[in-house]
Design an enzyme around this catalytic site. Structure first.
Site, PDB file in Angstrom:
ATOM      1  N   CYS A  26      71.769  55.831  66.158  1.00  0.00           N
ATOM      2  CA  CYS A  26      70.901  55.762  65.107  1.00  0.00           C
ATOM      3  C   CYS A  26      69.560  55.441  65.597  1.00  0.00           C
ATOM      4  O   CYS A  26      69.265  55.286  66.651  1.00  0.00           O
ATOM      5  CB  CYS A  26      71.262  54.364  64.510  1.00  0.00           C
ATOM      6  SG  CYS A  26      72.990  54.150  63.827  1.00  0.00           S
ATOM      7  N   ASP A  27      68.799  55.844  64.478  1.00  0.00           N
ATOM      8  CA  ASP A  27      67.158  55.424  64.840  1.00  0.00           C
ATOM      9  C   ASP A  27      66.692  55.082  63.749  1.00  0.00           C
ATOM     10  O   ASP A  27      66.750  55.699  62.511  1.00  0.00           O
ATOM     11  CB  ASP A  27      66.498  56.763  65.441  1.00  0.00           C
ATOM     12  CG  ASP A  27      65.168  56.410  65.936  1.00  0.00           C
ATOM     13  OD1 ASP A  27      65.066  55.853  67.189  1.00  0.00           O
ATOM     14  OD2 ASP A  27      64.204  56.613  65.263  1.00  0.00           O
TER      15      ASP A  27
END
Length: 207
Positions: free
Chosen positions: A75-76
């Site tokens: 995730c970012d």
């Protein structure tokens, strides 16, 4: 089937644990600036998704060596405000500048997600996506902002705020998925897991 979180984020880990999953954490160590610099004029959703993919791919070899069957989730997150994409400020000076933009304003928190399924130590299926949630910020006093920056919390989080921590005092409301603002969208992750042939309820660790 082992669930691997390719992130050092304690907030993402907390969201997953509260939602019934006990992941293995393998930190990617990806150079986010280098990944972003390699992209040509990406849209905000393309940027966060590319970073999520880079994180998931970075731990693939490590995970394959320890878990034959696993699912890796990367995730970012970034905050888009007034056309600017904001990641982690890193310093009190940068956080102070960010909050001069955020106070009394509205932004979009974007979180990119990448899911890799490993079978027999090899990546067999992939799915990616992003979630966008509108965040309406309060207008804290200069003293409140300084006190918040002094805690150190906003320095290491996307957009210089949290929803589930001290920063929650300065968020008036959100329009969208709260788990995405914290760092990992449960609804989107469930859909991406389905795309790689996994049912989220089978991954629950409820004992």
């Amino acid at each position: 089937m082992r669930f691997v979180l390719a992130s050092a984020s304690p907030a993402r880990l907390s969201v997953l644990r509260a939602a019934g999953i006990e992941p293995s954490v393998v930190v990617s160590g990806v150079d986010e600036d280098a990944v972003a610099a390699a992209l040509t004029d990406p849209r905000p959703d393309e940027l966060v998704t590319a970073l999520a993919v880079a994180k998931a791919e970075a731990v693939l070899e490590t995970v394959a060596g320890t878990h034959g069957d696993a699912v890796i989730v990367g995730c970012d997150s970034m905050l888009s405000i007034e056309g600017e994409m904001l990641g982690k400020p890193g310093t009190p000076e940068a956080a102070r500048k960010r909050w001069a933009q955020l106070a009394g304003n509205t932004g979009e928190l974007l979180t990119g997600h990448a899911v890799l399924r490993l079978e027999g130590g090899k990546a067999t299926r992939r799915a990616t996506g992003s979630q966008t949630t509108t965040v309406r910020f309060a207008d804290p006093s200069p003293e409140e902002i300084e006190a918040y920056i002094g805690t150190g919390e906003p320095l290491a989080v996307a957009g210089a705020f949290t929803l589930d921590g001290l920063g929650g005092w300065f968020v008036e409301g959100i329009d969208g998925d709260p788990s995405s603002v914290i760092g990992i969208s449960l609804p989107l992750t469930r859909r991406l897991l389905a795309q790689v042939g996994l049912t989220v309820t089978d991954l629950w660790s409820l004992t």
